[in-house]
Write a protein that holds these residues in place. Structure first.
Motif, PDB file in Angstrom:
ATOM      1  N   VAL A 288       0.732  -1.135  -0.637  1.00  0.00           N
ATOM      2  CA  VAL A 288      -0.072   0.076   0.207  1.00  0.00           C
ATOM      3  C   VAL A 288       1.105   1.020  -0.260  1.00  0.00           C
ATOM      4  O   VAL A 288       0.242   2.255  -1.020  1.00  0.00           O
ATOM      5  CB  VAL A 288      -0.957   0.019   1.399  1.00  0.00           C
ATOM      6  N   LEU A 289       2.167   1.177   0.635  1.00  0.00           N
ATOM      7  CA  LEU A 289       2.973   2.202   1.001  1.00  0.00           C
ATOM      8  C   LEU A 289       3.774   2.521  -0.385  1.00  0.00           C
ATOM      9  O   LEU A 289       4.305   3.744  -0.243  1.00  0.00           O
ATOM     10  CB  LEU A 289       3.632   2.096   1.879  1.00  0.00           C
ATOM     11  N   ARG A 290       3.881   1.417  -1.080  1.00  0.00           N
ATOM     12  CA  ARG A 290       4.671   1.549  -2.100  1.00  0.00           C
ATOM     13  C   ARG A 290       4.094   2.993  -3.375  1.00  0.00           C
ATOM     14  O   ARG A 290       4.691   4.157  -3.812  1.00  0.00           O
ATOM     15  CB  ARG A 290       5.376   1.203  -2.769  1.00  0.00           C
ATOM     16  N   PRO A 291       3.100   2.723  -3.663  1.00  0.00           N
ATOM     17  CA  PRO A 291       2.339   3.856  -3.924  1.00  0.00           C
ATOM     18  C   PRO A 291       2.030   5.545  -3.725  1.00  0.00           C
ATOM     19  O   PRO A 291       2.679   6.289  -4.267  1.00  0.00           O
ATOM     20  CB  PRO A 291       1.209   3.770  -4.575  1.00  0.00           C
ATOM     21  N   VAL A 292       2.269   5.254  -2.475  1.00  0.00           N
ATOM     22  CA  VAL A 292       1.511   6.221  -1.853  1.00  0.00           C
ATOM     23  C   VAL A 292       3.422   7.106  -1.287  1.00  0.00           C
ATOM     24  O   VAL A 292       3.781   8.153  -2.066  1.00  0.00           O
ATOM     25  CB  VAL A 292       1.488   6.408  -0.236  1.00  0.00           C
TER      26      VAL A 292
ATOM     27  N   ALA B 130       6.880  12.242  -6.225  1.00  0.00           N
ATOM     28  CA  ALA B 130       6.848  12.778  -7.149  1.00  0.00           C
ATOM     29  C   ALA B 130       6.031  14.442  -6.835  1.00  0.00           C
ATOM     30  O   ALA B 130       6.395  15.356  -8.012  1.00  0.00           O
ATOM     31  CB  ALA B 130       5.707  11.958  -8.136  1.00  0.00           C
ATOM     32  N   ALA B 131       5.433  15.011  -5.789  1.00  0.00           N
ATOM     33  CA  ALA B 131       5.334  16.065  -5.686  1.00  0.00           C
ATOM     34  C   ALA B 131       5.892  16.169  -5.133  1.00  0.00           C
ATOM     35  O   ALA B 131       6.328  17.565  -5.394  1.00  0.00           O
ATOM     36  CB  ALA B 131       4.040  15.584  -3.704  1.00  0.00           C
ATOM     37  N   TRP B 132       7.151  15.879  -4.363  1.00  0.00           N
ATOM     38  CA  TRP B 132       8.644  17.057  -3.298  1.00  0.00           C
ATOM     39  C   TRP B 132       8.403  17.250  -5.475  1.00  0.00           C
ATOM     40  O   TRP B 132       9.304  18.444  -5.085  1.00  0.00           O
ATOM     41  CB  TRP B 132       8.856  15.741  -2.873  1.00  0.00           C
ATOM     42  N   ARG B 133       9.326  16.821  -5.674  1.00  0.00           N
ATOM     43  CA  ARG B 133       9.866  17.041  -7.307  1.00  0.00           C
ATOM     44  C   ARG B 133       8.708  17.767  -8.071  1.00  0.00           C
ATOM     45  O   ARG B 133       9.510  18.872  -8.558  1.00  0.00           O
ATOM     46  CB  ARG B 133       9.915  15.625  -8.122  1.00  0.00           C
TER      47      ARG B 133
ATOM     48  N   THR C 108       8.072  17.739 -15.066  1.00  0.00           N
ATOM     49  CA  THR C 108       8.344  16.525 -15.275  1.00  0.00           C
ATOM     50  C   THR C 108       7.641  15.335 -14.631  1.00  0.00           C
ATOM     51  O   THR C 108       7.754  14.116 -14.959  1.00  0.00           O
ATOM     52  CB  THR C 108       9.508  15.789 -16.923  1.00  0.00           C
ATOM     53  N   ALA C 109       7.504  15.593 -13.252  1.00  0.00           N
ATOM     54  CA  ALA C 109       7.265  14.240 -12.431  1.00  0.00           C
ATOM     55  C   ALA C 109       5.964  13.495 -13.010  1.00  0.00           C
ATOM     56  O   ALA C 109       4.479  14.396 -12.634  1.00  0.00           O
ATOM     57  CB  ALA C 109       8.075  15.101 -11.306  1.00  0.00           C
ATOM     58  N   ARG C 110       6.363  12.158 -12.237  1.00  0.00           N
ATOM     59  CA  ARG C 110       5.434  11.642 -13.143  1.00  0.00           C
ATOM     60  C   ARG C 110       5.054  10.553 -11.667  1.00  0.00           C
ATOM     61  O   ARG C 110       6.624   9.958 -11.336  1.00  0.00           O
ATOM     62  CB  ARG C 110       4.855  11.138 -14.424  1.00  0.00           C
ATOM     63  N   VAL C 111       4.304   9.767 -11.736  1.00  0.00           N
ATOM     64  CA  VAL C 111       3.687   8.223 -10.668  1.00  0.00           C
ATOM     65  C   VAL C 111       3.552   7.047 -11.987  1.00  0.00           C
ATOM     66  O   VAL C 111       2.956   7.304 -12.533  1.00  0.00           O
ATOM     67  CB  VAL C 111       2.920   8.982  -9.758  1.00  0.00           C
ATOM     68  N   PRO C 112       4.314   6.320 -11.018  1.00  0.00           N
ATOM     69  CA  PRO C 112       3.852   5.220 -12.342  1.00  0.00           C
ATOM     70  C   PRO C 112       2.578   4.427 -11.880  1.00  0.00           C
ATOM     71  O   PRO C 112       2.626   4.700 -10.608  1.00  0.00           O
ATOM     72  CB  PRO C 112       5.170   4.140 -11.538  1.00  0.00           C
ATOM     73  N   VAL C 113       1.505   3.825 -12.656  1.00  0.00           N
ATOM     74  CA  VAL C 113       0.671   3.619 -12.391  1.00  0.00           C
ATOM     75  C   VAL C 113       1.076   2.097 -12.098  1.00  0.00           C
ATOM     76  O   VAL C 113       0.718   1.529 -12.788  1.00  0.00           O
ATOM     77  CB  VAL C 113      -0.866   4.258 -13.395  1.00  0.00           C
ATOM     78  N   ARG C 114      -0.266   1.558 -11.099  1.00  0.00           N
ATOM     79  CA  ARG C 114       0.391   0.142 -10.888  1.00  0.00           C
ATOM     80  C   ARG C 114      -1.229  -0.917 -10.995  1.00  0.00           C
ATOM     81  O   ARG C 114      -1.854   0.204  -9.103  1.00  0.00           O
ATOM     82  CB  ARG C 114       1.404  -0.346 -10.118  1.00  0.00           C
TER      83      ARG C 114
ATOM     84  N   ALA D 167      -4.299   3.529  -7.573  1.00  0.00           N
ATOM     85  CA  ALA D 167      -3.574   3.786  -9.242  1.00  0.00           C
ATOM     86  C   ALA D 167      -4.396   5.074  -9.792  1.00  0.00           C
ATOM     87  O   ALA D 167      -3.805   5.910 -10.605  1.00  0.00           O
ATOM     88  CB  ALA D 167      -4.161   2.146 -10.323  1.00  0.00           C
ATOM     89  N   SER D 168      -5.852   5.398  -9.369  1.00  0.00           N
ATOM     90  CA  SER D 168      -6.503   6.018  -9.966  1.00  0.00           C
ATOM     91  C   SER D 168      -6.246   7.698  -9.167  1.00  0.00           C
ATOM     92  O   SER D 168      -5.668   8.376 -10.369  1.00  0.00           O
ATOM     93  CB  SER D 168      -8.419   6.065  -9.032  1.00  0.00           C
ATOM     94  N   VAL D 169      -5.445   7.155  -8.191  1.00  0.00           N
ATOM     95  CA  VAL D 169      -5.455   8.762  -7.675  1.00  0.00           C
ATOM     96  C   VAL D 169      -3.908   8.899  -8.168  1.00  0.00           C
ATOM     97  O   VAL D 169      -3.397  10.133  -8.859  1.00  0.00           O
ATOM     98  CB  VAL D 169      -4.584   8.546  -5.860  1.00  0.00           C
ATOM     99  N   ALA D 170      -3.028   7.806  -8.790  1.00  0.00           N
ATOM    100  CA  ALA D 170      -1.933   8.308  -9.235  1.00  0.00           C
ATOM    101  C   ALA D 170      -2.144   8.651 -10.389  1.00  0.00           C
ATOM    102  O   ALA D 170      -1.281   9.637 -11.071  1.00  0.00           O
ATOM    103  CB  ALA D 170      -1.132   6.848  -9.312  1.00  0.00           C
ATOM    104  N   THR D 171      -3.052   8.116 -11.342  1.00  0.00           N
ATOM    105  CA  THR D 171      -3.221   8.689 -13.057  1.00  0.00           C
ATOM    106  C   THR D 171      -3.556  10.195 -12.894  1.00  0.00           C
ATOM    107  O   THR D 171      -3.594  11.031 -14.223  1.00  0.00           O
ATOM    108  CB  THR D 171      -4.185   7.786 -13.169  1.00  0.00           C
ATOM    109  N   THR D 172      -4.638  10.649 -11.373  1.00  0.00           N
ATOM    110  CA  THR D 172      -5.147  11.907 -11.141  1.00  0.00           C
ATOM    111  C   THR D 172      -4.053  12.872 -11.632  1.00  0.00           C
ATOM    112  O   THR D 172      -3.738  13.459 -11.498  1.00  0.00           O
ATOM    113  CB  THR D 172      -6.309  12.220 -10.435  1.00  0.00           C
ATOM    114  N   PHE D 173      -2.774  12.761 -10.519  1.00  0.00           N
ATOM    115  CA  PHE D 173      -2.359  13.507 -10.028  1.00  0.00           C
ATOM    116  C   PHE D 173      -1.036  13.733 -11.751  1.00  0.00           C
ATOM    117  O   PHE D 173      -0.271  14.984 -11.918  1.00  0.00           O
ATOM    118  CB  PHE D 173      -1.024  11.948  -9.327  1.00  0.00           C
ATOM    119  N   ASN D 174      -0.730  12.612 -12.030  1.00  0.00           N
ATOM    120  CA  ASN D 174      -0.044  12.584 -13.685  1.00  0.00           C
ATOM    121  C   ASN D 174      -0.742  13.814 -14.331  1.00  0.00           C
ATOM    122  O   ASN D 174      -0.074  14.203 -14.975  1.00  0.00           O
ATOM    123  CB  ASN D 174      -0.210  11.107 -14.000  1.00  0.00           C
ATOM    124  N   SER D 175      -1.843  13.150 -14.428  1.00  0.00           N
ATOM    125  CA  SER D 175      -2.792  14.511 -15.070  1.00  0.00           C
ATOM    126  C   SER D 175      -3.462  15.997 -15.483  1.00  0.00           C
ATOM    127  O   SER D 175      -2.873  16.899 -15.285  1.00  0.00           O
ATOM    128  CB  SER D 175      -4.623  13.928 -15.108  1.00  0.00           C
ATOM    129  N   THR D 176      -2.852  16.161 -13.497  1.00  0.00           N
ATOM    130  CA  THR D 176      -2.813  17.419 -13.361  1.00  0.00           C
ATOM    131  C   THR D 176      -1.557  18.052 -13.583  1.00  0.00           C
ATOM    132  O   THR D 176      -1.474  19.237 -14.071  1.00  0.00           O
ATOM    133  CB  THR D 176      -2.844  16.791 -11.539  1.00  0.00           C
TER     134      THR D 176
END
Length: 457
Positions: free
Chosen positions: A183-187, A193-196, A203-209, A215-224
């Motif tokens: 659970v904490l690996r995506p967090v 990514a937020a720190w970068r 260009t910071a992005r989060v890998p979606v797994r 995964a939905s949060v990571a997708t939203t973060f990448n879109s934002t």
């Protein structure tokens, strides 16, 4: 408390509750069943042995008869006591018989009770012997049987329950650790990514797994982040275009302004000979041309700061001499405290700009007397410019060094471009120093310039 620790504690608590509930319930049921079966078997065995003594003799029992009865019902591991009419016989210790059990047997009922004896737990079973007609014979028989094996079995059950609970706890902690890690690996990736992103790496992005909520949060973060990168890029492009436009316009204006300045200088020399209205017009043109020239020069200087091309021409100078020359050349009437012998490595032209802007601002918007004070505090050069006016309003202080900011929006253009203090602040920063605006306790504004003595750090 970290999220990982909270997850581990939650799994541990759940495992402990589950183990206690399951193992505890199983232990209680098994213990009761073992104890009940052992007691039932003891009662049945004692009853069977007594029934083998029937029929009873018709004469009243004596000590010998009671001894025989006690010997028949005692068995191999236990001991027995038979009593009637105050006579007792047998190898059993009568002190283990409780008043409650005696009362129950005297009432004609079969009774049993666990009692401590000889360092262990024993079972006492008591009952009355009946005559052939069903009536009481007056003989009470008590049998003392060891309960050690059953207690050992119950203890073994308790140990197994604890072992099962401990194993469940260890397993739950291991599962909790693995779950927390998953659970904490995506967090953790999201945090990095937020720190970068906060450090300016757009260009910071989060890998979606997977396809879960994380995964939905990571997708939203990448879109934002992608949208932010696009908008910031557009803003930077527009800002660069605006700076380039200001720089180009400023440089293009310098040539015609130079010609206009030359003409207005000639007109200014002839204003005394011109009739009234023409003389006023010539003086106005000259003043506005000077203001426009100053504004263009300020804009060019600002574009240098924005483009990063502004550089220091450091020199070892006498600070008091530089400040005195600034005041003298511009005709500023101020009270100056300039101790001699203060030397520093700095850019004299930029120091001249800073002092000229600060003193000019104090004379235009403050009230005399205006004072300039030079001092050395620790390893810093300090120049303080103070006036005796009303001071700066509290809502103005945070914006006093902002570009084109004017505390009084009704002031005319001729009173300044709103860039002087901003340029002074940029020059102080270029030296690795600070410029601070404040109000004096006794009234009036106070600007404090602090520069390192050894030049840019």
């Amino acid at each position: 408390m970290t999220l990982r620790l909270r997850l581990l504690l939650a799994f541990a608590f759940l495992s402990v509750v589950t183990a206690v509930a399951v193992a505890g319930a199983g232990y209680v049921r098994a213990r009761d069943a073992i104890v009940q079966r052992a007691q039932d078997n003891a009662v049945i065995e004692t009853t069977t042995r007594i029934e083998q003594l029937y029929p009873l003799p018709a004469r009243p029992p004596d000590a010998l008869a009671l001894e025989r009865i006690a010997g028949k019902v005692s068995g191999r591991e236990g001991s027995a006591l038979a009593q009637a009419n105050g006579v007792s016989a047998g190898s059993m210790d009568s002190s283990v018989i409780t008043p409650e059990l005696r009362s129950l047997v005297s009432a004609g009922r079969v009774g049993w009770q666990r009692v401590p004896y000889g360092g262990g737990v024993w079972l006492v079973v008591g009952m009355q012997m009946r005559v052939s007609g069903g009536g009481s014979s007056g003989i009470e028989v008590y049998v003392l049987r060891p309960f050690t094996s059953e207690i050992q079995v119950v203890g073994e059950l308790a140990r197994n329950a604890w072992l099962i609970g401990g194993a469940g706890l260890v397993l739950a902690l291991a599962m909790g650790f693995l779950a927390a890690r998953g659970v904490l690996r995506p967090v953790r990736d999201l945090r990095m990514a937020a720190w970068r992103l906060g450090q300016g790496d757009l260009t910071a992005r989060v890998p979606v797994r997977g396809r879960d909520e994380l995964a939905s949060v990571a997708t939203t973060f990448n879109s934002t982040a992608a949208s932010l990168e696009h908008h910031v890029g557009e803003l930077r492009r527009m800002e660069a275009d605006a700076r380039r436009f200001v720089a180009d316009v400023s440089h293009e204006l310098r040539t015609p302004l130079a010609a206009m300045t030359a003409v207005t200088d000639v007109l200014d020399a002839e204003t005394a000979a011109l009739p009234g209205v023409a003389g006023q017009a010539a003086r106005l043109v000259n003043r506005e041309t000077q203001n426009l020239t100053r504004l263009v020069n300020d804009l060019i200087e600002v574009t240098r700061f924005d483009s990063g091309t502004a550089a220091l021409a450091l020199d070892d100078v006498d600070v008091a001499e530089v400040v005195s020359r600034t005041l003298r050349m511009r005709g500023f009437e101020v009270t100056a405290t300039l101790p001699s012998g203060v030397r520093a490595r700095l850019d004299p032209r930029r120091l001249d700009v800073i002092v000229a802007n600060l003193v000019g601002n104090a004379l235009r918007h403050g009230a005399p007397p205006v004072s300039v004070r030079l001092s050395v505090v620790e390893s810093s050069l300090v120049i303080e410019v103070a006036d005796s006016g009303p001071g700066l309003p509290e809502d103005v202080l945070p914006h006093v060094f902002a570009r084109f900011y004017k505390a009084d929006s009704a002031r005319g253009r001729s009173e300044g471009s709103g860039l002087g203090l901003a340029i002074a602040w940029e020059n102080a920063r270029l030296h690795g120093g600070t410029l601070i605006a404040a109000n004096r306790p006794g009234g009036g504004a106070l600007f404090t310039l602090r520069l390192p003595l050894e030049g840019e750090r």
